[in-house]
Write an enzyme that holds these catalytic residues in place. Structure first.
Site, PDB file in Angstrom:
ATOM      1  N   SER A 135      -3.774 -32.484  69.072  1.00 33.54           N
ATOM      2  CA  SER A 135      -4.510 -31.507  68.552  1.00 33.54           C
ATOM      3  C   SER A 135      -4.946 -31.602  67.025  1.00 33.54           C
ATOM      4  O   SER A 135      -3.940 -31.831  66.252  1.00 33.54           O
ATOM      5  CB  SER A 135      -3.679 -30.008  68.867  1.00 33.54           C
ATOM      6  N   LYS A 161      -8.097 -32.994  71.259  1.00 34.18           N
ATOM      7  CA  LYS A 161      -8.553 -31.670  71.091  1.00 34.18           C
ATOM      8  C   LYS A 161      -9.150 -31.419  69.735  1.00 34.18           C
ATOM      9  O   LYS A 161      -8.223 -31.707  68.813  1.00 34.18           O
ATOM     10  CB  LYS A 161      -7.510 -30.701  71.520  1.00 34.18           C
ATOM     11  N   LYS A 163      -9.848 -28.689  66.751  1.00 39.49           N
ATOM     12  CA  LYS A 163      -9.951 -27.092  66.488  1.00 39.49           C
ATOM     13  C   LYS A 163     -11.438 -26.824  65.866  1.00 39.49           C
ATOM     14  O   LYS A 163     -11.889 -27.693  65.069  1.00 39.49           O
ATOM     15  CB  LYS A 163      -8.948 -26.958  65.249  1.00 39.49           C
ATOM     16  N   ASP A 188     -10.804 -26.048  70.761  1.00 39.61           N
ATOM     17  CA  ASP A 188      -9.854 -25.044  70.816  1.00 39.61           C
ATOM     18  C   ASP A 188     -10.105 -24.215  69.679  1.00 39.61           C
ATOM     19  O   ASP A 188     -10.204 -24.355  68.446  1.00 39.61           O
ATOM     20  CB  ASP A 188      -8.401 -25.472  70.577  1.00 39.61           C
ATOM     21  N   GLU A 213     -11.049 -24.074  74.805  1.00 45.11           N
ATOM     22  CA  GLU A 213      -9.639 -23.290  74.832  1.00 45.11           C
ATOM     23  C   GLU A 213     -10.014 -21.973  73.988  1.00 45.11           C
ATOM     24  O   GLU A 213     -10.322 -22.050  73.060  1.00 45.11           O
ATOM     25  CB  GLU A 213      -8.554 -23.977  74.093  1.00 45.11           C
ATOM     26  N   ASP A 238      -5.218 -19.636  76.600  1.00 43.61           N
ATOM     27  CA  ASP A 238      -3.917 -20.033  75.673  1.00 43.61           C
ATOM     28  C   ASP A 238      -3.498 -18.648  75.469  1.00 43.61           C
ATOM     29  O   ASP A 238      -2.744 -18.058  76.299  1.00 43.61           O
ATOM     30  CB  ASP A 238      -4.309 -20.841  74.659  1.00 43.61           C
ATOM     31  N   LYS A 262       2.087 -22.497  77.443  1.00 48.76           N
ATOM     32  CA  LYS A 262       3.267 -22.661  76.313  1.00 48.76           C
ATOM     33  C   LYS A 262       4.298 -21.923  76.711  1.00 48.76           C
ATOM     34  O   LYS A 262       4.439 -20.743  76.995  1.00 48.76           O
ATOM     35  CB  LYS A 262       2.605 -21.875  75.190  1.00 48.76           C
ATOM     36  N   GLY A 290       1.274 -26.810  72.277  1.00 52.14           N
ATOM     37  CA  GLY A 290       2.201 -26.807  71.296  1.00 52.14           C
ATOM     38  C   GLY A 290       2.320 -25.830  70.020  1.00 52.14           C
ATOM     39  O   GLY A 290       1.061 -25.157  70.008  1.00 52.14           O
TER      40      GLY A 290
END
Ligand code: OSB
Ligand code: MG
Length: 386
Positions: A135, A161, A163, A188, A213, A238, A262, A290
């Site tokens: 990520s 991934k 952000k 995400d 996400e 998420d 998670k 995570g």
């Protein structure tokens, strides 16, 4: 298992690099560890809260409060038959999944050791190695992000991934996709958009992403169902999924096609496994998310990720991406194939380096039973927040 003592410990740990998401920048982590002792065996769990209530509503301090004042006194001195008894014993405490997860998971570590099993096997895990992704936090400009992606691909990671947030989305994704036309790529947003941004989010469809996400509000499953109807790209939830009933609702509503599972967010291994099984039944793939964990939380994530429906690479990556020195031995390492091998040692399969956790500990408190007396607490507090 008779629960003899529980120790809460807060550690200050500094990430090697600041990590930027749509909700803020993190570098100084406040890590909460739980050590439980039952029948003379010690087990570890991590509370995966953030420092501030910007990801979900829990924080390091709310967890300390809930654990100290409600959860731990409820458990110390109890004789339980398995770690999976814990959710019922703590059911009166509403919410606070991450706080409760820290204790339940420490007891799973103990139960696995008592049964002479690696935790992955006790949970029913089947995979011998798990696939790893990374990520990547928001960068100053698209080129810096492209450079970081190249570095992580060279390290073997199988899924990247990114952000994103408004203003730092399309140009960044376009630059990465142009440089790497075929990699498994996702984004995400950590709830940075609203349903009225659907037109803007539709522009992401052109980049052939594995998923987007949590684009919308942290607690709004219904709006994701509406958004999914407008997008070709799969939505992955998420923040919205705090327990298995949320997963069931989201799947039935068509709010997502993938779930980021998670362990802390759903309240521990029992509920994580229930969530995993519901997704399996509906052919919804899951992967392990995570929370910038220390090695203790990471070890639990590795064990959980061996369950069979963890078919997509998770955000479980090597210890050395986060820390100069992790607090477990061995550290979590990633193979050249971009995988983590299931540890074969008993329990979580990694040893906590006790000599390394003393120095960064800023407060700890132990609850224990002495024969014939209710739980007694002993605490040492040295609060020195930066
Ligand atoms: O949304 O998955 C998230 C980190 C902190 C809070 C939320 C998230 C994340 C990550 C990092 O994406 C995952 C990791 O590398 O631990
Ligand atoms: Mg996320």
């Amino acid at each position: 298992m008779r629960i003899e003592s529980i120790t809460l410990r807060e550690l200050q740990m500094r990430l090697r690099q600041p990590f930027e998401t749509s909700f803020g920048i993190t570098q100084a982590r406040r890590v909460l560890l739980v050590e439980a002792v039952a029948d003379g065996v010690s087990g570890w769990g991590e509370v995966t809260t953030g420092e501030a209530p910007f990801y979900n509503s829990e924080t390091t301090d709310t967890a300390w409060h809930i654990l100290s004042d409600f959860a731990i006194p409820q458990l110390v001195g109890k004789d339980i038959s398995a770690a999976s008894d814990v959710p019922d014993l703590l059911a009166r405490i509403r919410g606070h999944q991450m706080a409760k997860s820290g204790i339940e998971n420490a007891l799973w570590d103990i139960e696995a050791q008592q049964k002479q099993l690696p935790l992955s096997k006790l949970l029913g895990g089947e995979l011998e190695e798990i696939a790893c992704g990374v990520s990547l936090g928001i960068r100053e400009n698209p080129q810096l992000l492209v450079d970081k992606v190249a570095e992580e691909l060279a390290n073997g990671y199988r899924r990247i991934k990114l952000k994103i947030k408004p203003g730092k989305d399309l140009a960044y994704v376009a630059a990465v996709r142009k440089q790497f036309p075929t990699i498994a790529l996702s984004v995400d947003a950590n709830s940075a958009y609203e349903l009225s941004d659907a037109g803007h989010l539709r522009a992401l469809d052109q980049f052939d992403l594995l998923m987007i996400e949590q684009p919308l509000q942290w607690d709004d499953i219904y709006s994701h169902a509406k958004l999914q109807k407008c997008l070709n790209t799969a939505i992955c939830l998420d923040e919205c999924i705090s327990h298995s009933r949320h997963a069931q609702a989201a799947i039935e509503m068509g709010a997502c096609r993938i779930i980021n599972l998670k362990l802390g967010r759903v309240g521990g291994h029992s509920e994580a496994r229930r969530t995993h099984d519901i997704c399996s039944k509906h052919s919804i793939p899951v992967w392990c998310g995570g929370m910038l964990e220390s090695g203790v939380g990471r070890a639990h994530n590795v064990a959980m990720s061996t369950l069979p429906n963890f078919v997509l690479p998770g955000d479980v990556s090597a210890s050395n991406r986060y820390w100069e020195e992790d607090i477990i031995d061995p550290e979590v390492n990633v193979t050249v194939r971009g995988t983590i091998q299931r540890p074969t040692a008993l329990g979580i399969g990694y040893a906590v380096k006790r000599d390394l956790i003393d120095r960064p500990t800023c407060r700890n408190r132990t609850w224990m039973v002495t024969i014939g007396h209710p739980p007694r607490a002993r605490s040492k507090t040295r609060i020195t927040y930066p």
